[in-house]
Design a protein around this motif. Structure first.
Motif, mmCIF file in Angstrom:
data_model
loop_
_atom_site.group_PDB
_atom_site.id
_atom_site.type_symbol
_atom_site.label_atom_id
_atom_site.label_comp_id
_atom_site.label_asym_id
_atom_site.label_seq_id
_atom_site.Cartn_x
_atom_site.Cartn_y
_atom_site.Cartn_z
ATOM 1 N N PRO A 111 -53.655 -40.788 -45.183
ATOM 2 C CA PRO A 111 -53.572 -40.831 -43.716
ATOM 3 C C PRO A 111 -52.696 -41.984 -43.222
ATOM 4 C CG PRO A 111 -55.848 -40.537 -44.407
ATOM 5 C CD PRO A 111 -55.046 -40.851 -45.646
ATOM 6 N N LYS A 112 -51.801 -41.644 -42.314
ATOM 7 C CA LYS A 112 -50.941 -42.636 -41.667
ATOM 8 C C LYS A 112 -51.465 -42.914 -40.253
ATOM 9 C CE LYS A 112 -46.862 -44.785 -41.872
ATOM 10 N NZ LYS A 112 -46.340 -45.583 -42.957
ATOM 11 N N ALA A 113 -51.948 -41.848 -39.577
ATOM 12 C CA ALA A 113 -52.463 -41.999 -38.214
ATOM 13 C C ALA A 113 -53.333 -40.792 -37.882
ATOM 14 C CB ALA A 113 -51.304 -42.099 -37.223
ATOM 15 N N PHE A 114 -54.285 -41.002 -36.968
ATOM 16 C CA PHE A 114 -55.186 -39.929 -36.543
ATOM 17 C C PHE A 114 -55.622 -40.170 -35.109
ATOM 18 C CE2 PHE A 114 -59.652 -38.541 -35.958
ATOM 19 C CZ PHE A 114 -59.474 -37.174 -36.088
ATOM 20 N N LEU A 115 -55.732 -39.072 -34.338
ATOM 21 C CA LEU A 115 -56.316 -39.116 -32.991
ATOM 22 C C LEU A 115 -57.197 -37.892 -32.796
ATOM 23 C CD1 LEU A 115 -53.491 -40.237 -30.516
ATOM 24 C CD2 LEU A 115 -55.625 -41.414 -31.000
ATOM 25 N N ARG A 116 -58.351 -38.111 -32.197
ATOM 26 C CA ARG A 116 -59.262 -37.026 -31.823
ATOM 27 C C ARG A 116 -59.480 -37.144 -30.328
ATOM 28 N NH1 ARG A 116 -64.892 -36.574 -31.299
ATOM 29 N NH2 ARG A 116 -65.173 -38.670 -32.089
ATOM 30 N N ILE B 136 -41.435 -35.866 -46.102
ATOM 31 C CA ILE B 136 -41.886 -37.248 -45.900
ATOM 32 C C ILE B 136 -43.345 -37.323 -45.470
ATOM 33 C CG2 ILE B 136 -39.567 -38.105 -45.433
ATOM 34 C CD1 ILE B 136 -40.331 -38.172 -42.431
ATOM 35 N N GLY B 137 -43.993 -36.170 -45.324
ATOM 36 C CA GLY B 137 -45.402 -36.178 -44.944
ATOM 37 C C GLY B 137 -45.844 -34.818 -44.472
ATOM 38 N N ALA B 138 -46.981 -34.820 -43.797
ATOM 39 C CA ALA B 138 -47.541 -33.585 -43.261
ATOM 40 C C ALA B 138 -48.386 -33.915 -42.036
ATOM 41 C CB ALA B 138 -48.381 -32.869 -44.302
ATOM 42 N N VAL B 139 -48.558 -32.905 -41.206
ATOM 43 C CA VAL B 139 -49.379 -33.023 -40.006
ATOM 44 C C VAL B 139 -50.431 -31.932 -40.051
ATOM 45 C CG1 VAL B 139 -49.364 -32.783 -37.474
ATOM 46 C CG2 VAL B 139 -47.546 -34.054 -38.621
ATOM 47 N N GLY B 140 -51.637 -32.283 -39.667
ATOM 48 C CA GLY B 140 -52.712 -31.318 -39.528
ATOM 49 C C GLY B 140 -53.227 -31.342 -38.103
ATOM 50 N N VAL B 141 -53.320 -30.177 -37.498
ATOM 51 C CA VAL B 141 -53.794 -30.054 -36.117
ATOM 52 C C VAL B 141 -54.950 -29.069 -36.096
ATOM 53 C CG1 VAL B 141 -53.153 -29.539 -33.721
ATOM 54 C CG2 VAL B 141 -51.418 -30.404 -35.307
ATOM 55 N N THR B 142 -56.015 -29.400 -35.385
ATOM 56 C CA THR B 142 -57.169 -28.523 -35.269
ATOM 57 C C THR B 142 -57.831 -28.686 -33.911
ATOM 58 O OG1 THR B 142 -59.259 -27.850 -36.306
ATOM 59 C CG2 THR B 142 -58.744 -30.206 -36.336
ATOM 60 N N LEU C 125 -50.146 -37.458 -42.349
ATOM 61 C CA LEU C 125 -50.251 -37.961 -43.716
ATOM 62 C C LEU C 125 -48.876 -38.349 -44.230
ATOM 63 C CD1 LEU C 125 -52.567 -35.276 -45.417
ATOM 64 C CD2 LEU C 125 -53.238 -37.308 -44.103
ATOM 65 N N ASP C 126 -48.841 -39.336 -45.129
ATOM 66 C CA ASP C 126 -47.572 -39.660 -45.775
ATOM 67 C C ASP C 126 -47.323 -38.667 -46.908
ATOM 68 O OD1 ASP C 126 -49.066 -40.506 -48.030
ATOM 69 O OD2 ASP C 126 -48.843 -42.631 -47.549
ATOM 70 N N ALA C 127 -46.240 -38.833 -47.624
ATOM 71 C CA ALA C 127 -45.858 -37.877 -48.662
ATOM 72 C C ALA C 127 -46.812 -37.873 -49.849
ATOM 73 C CB ALA C 127 -44.428 -38.146 -49.134
ATOM 74 N N HIS D 125 -44.623 -45.518 -38.946
ATOM 75 C CA HIS D 125 -45.727 -45.616 -37.990
ATOM 76 C C HIS D 125 -45.271 -45.145 -36.606
ATOM 77 C CE1 HIS D 125 -49.436 -47.051 -36.226
ATOM 78 N NE2 HIS D 125 -48.719 -47.643 -35.302
ATOM 79 N N GLN D 126 -44.064 -45.515 -36.222
ATOM 80 C CA GLN D 126 -43.528 -45.110 -34.919
ATOM 81 C C GLN D 126 -43.404 -43.583 -34.838
ATOM 82 O OE1 GLN D 126 -39.608 -46.583 -33.964
ATOM 83 N NE2 GLN D 126 -39.805 -46.030 -31.816
#
Length: 141
Positions: A39-44, A111-117, A33-35, A6-7
């Motif tokens: 979803p682990k965390a999201f901000l808009r 260990i996961g992935a990040v999506g940016v838009t 996202l985790d592996a 989470h950190q």
């Protein structure tokens, strides 16, 4: 088993948005996202369109499920459109194969992935790379 914490997710979100502000980008949305693709965390950011969660998740989901970043997915889609169409069908249409979907690695382990838009796909990817690196992890764009 190593997993994204989470950190680390909070650092990725914060630093991705900070890089976007530094670059003068349009309002961004970022998902971690985790592996397993959850979803682990999201901000808009304020001003980002409401549909951005699904786009960010689609970019990240493709990265973690296929084991390749958005740039590699886009190249694969251009070279093998039928394959990527079949993959997207298998995953219920959730894959968006463009830059801005980034694998997150700890050493050699995904260990996961990040999506940016929110801006151009290449700018989204650049901001996400900065966020992942700020968390002490390795991005694969």
């Amino acid at each position: 088993m190593t997993e994204i914490t989470h950190q680390q997710a909070e650092i990725i979100l914060r630093e991705t948005l900070a890089k976007g502000r530094e670059m003068g980008l349009k309002p961004l949305s970022v998902v971690v996202l985790d592996a397993g693709g959850h979803p682990k965390a999201f901000l808009r950011e304020d001003g980002a369109s409401p549909g951005r969660f699904e786009i960010a998740r689609g970019k990240a989901y493709g990265a973690v499920m296929l084991g390749m970043g958005g740039r590699a997915q886009m190249a694969r889609a251009e070279a093998q459109a039928y394959f990527m169409a079949a993959v997207n069908g298998a995953y219920g249409g959730k894959v968006i194969p463009v830059p801005g979907g980034l694998l997150v690695k700890d050493g050699d382990t995904v260990i996961g992935a990040v999506g940016v838009t929110g801006d151009t796909s290449d700018n989204d990817a650049e901001a996400g790379i900065a966020g992942i690196e700020a968390a002490g992890l390795t991005p694969e764009p």
